[in-house]
Design an enzyme around this catalytic site. Structure first.
Site, short mmCIF file in Angstrom:
data_model
loop_
_atom_site.label_atom_id
_atom_site.label_comp_id
_atom_site.label_asym_id
_atom_site.label_seq_id
_atom_site.Cartn_x
_atom_site.Cartn_y
_atom_site.Cartn_z
N ASP A 136 36.67 40.23 28.89
CA ASP A 136 36.70 41.66 29.23
C ASP A 136 38.06 42.06 29.82
O ASP A 136 38.24 43.17 30.30
CB ASP A 136 35.57 42.01 30.21
CG ASP A 136 35.67 41.24 31.52
OD1 ASP A 136 36.59 40.41 31.67
OD2 ASP A 136 34.84 41.48 32.41
N HIS A 138 39.54 40.47 32.40
CA HIS A 138 39.71 40.18 33.83
C HIS A 138 40.74 39.09 34.08
O HIS A 138 40.95 38.21 33.24
CB HIS A 138 38.38 39.89 34.54
CG HIS A 138 37.73 38.58 34.24
ND1 HIS A 138 36.46 38.47 33.71
CD2 HIS A 138 38.14 37.30 34.43
CE1 HIS A 138 36.13 37.19 33.60
NE2 HIS A 138 37.14 36.46 34.02
#
Ligand code: GLP
Length: 253
Positions: A136, A138
């Site tokens: 995602d 991160h």
């Protein structure tokens, strides 16, 4: 940003490990920012081999880890404490007082984040930060959000992160819901950042992070603003979308 093509995981690990080794050899009291996950495993193996061959020592090195799950004790195999000891620290001559990892057992989030911030402050800056990426986008455990966190954070993990990291646990229910992580700003403050990524699952997010908008919805996109100090080593699969759309940006293709 220098984006280096690596044919596979092994080559990625060797190239990235060479940079870490040069850092430690030229500055034996380096402060290294370390990462967990499957991506840096080959780097740690390579560094251990170099240490065993007598090529380098970690005696005067200080390490600060990016993150830790909340609620896991250091002897839980899935904790990042355990990971770091089992995959690296136990095999080199690092002084245990110089190892720093957020304390996932501290239930007082305000105290723990303040403690880690004070520690980073006292160390006065990371020389080299090792960094992976979640699917995602991160970095550490800075999940997609509306802002780039400054300072150590206590964060609720995204469902996609919990699902992705559940491969290290018996079941998804065992994955902690919260973690401590160094903030995005501290990560990009490092003097040099070694970014690593391997595998097809990272291909789309890498293109977004390096060639898309700089946005806290993709925390790794913040690396674009410090691109002059980022060396990215990615394998063919992780680079597949970039190779398709921006082949000119890839070194060594
Ligand atoms: C975890 C860590 C991150 C790491 C990510 C990717 O969520 N907190 O620091 O970058 O996993 O892990 P992997 O390298 O296994 O894909």
């Amino acid at each position: 940003m220098k984006l280096f093509y690596c044919s596979d995981f092994d080559q990625m690990s060797k190239k990235a490990a060479s940079v870490v080794a040069s850092q430690v050899i030229t500055k034996p009291d380096s402060i290294l920012g370390l990462a967990t996950g499957s991506s840096p495993l080959g780097i740690y193996r390579e560094l251990i081999e170099r240490y065993n061959r007598g090529e380098m020592s970690f005696k005067n090195v200080t390490t600060v880890n990016l993150d830790e799950y909340c609620g896991l004790s250091p002897d839980t195999p899935q904790s990042y404490h355990y990971f770091m000891h089992r995959n690296f620290f136990d095999y080199v001559d690092i002084c245990h007082d110089n190892i720093h990892i957020p304390n996932g057992l501290n239930e007082d989030a305000r105290a723990e984040t303040a403690r880690y911030d004070a520690l980073l402050n006292k160390l006065g800056g990371i020389d080299l930060q090792l960094l992976g990426i979640g699917i995602d986008g991160h970095i550490g455990f800075n999940e997609p959000s509306d802002y780039f966190p400054k300072g150590t954070i206590h964060i609720e993990l995204d469902e996609s992160t919990i699902e992705m990291n559940s491969r290290f646990f018996q079941s998804i229910d065992e994955v902690p819901r919260y973690a401590y992580s160094m903030g995005c700003r501290e990560i990009i403050d490092a003097k040099q950042i070694i970014f690593i990524a391997s595998g097809k699952s990272k291909a789309e997010i890498i293109e977004k992070a390096f060639f898309g908008d700089i946005t806290p919805k993709v925390p790794a996109s913040l690396l674009q603003i410090v691109s002059d100090k980022v060396l990215a080593f990615c394998d063919r699969d992780a680079l597949s979308v970039v190779i398709e759309n921006h082949p000119e940006a890839v070194i060594g293709l």
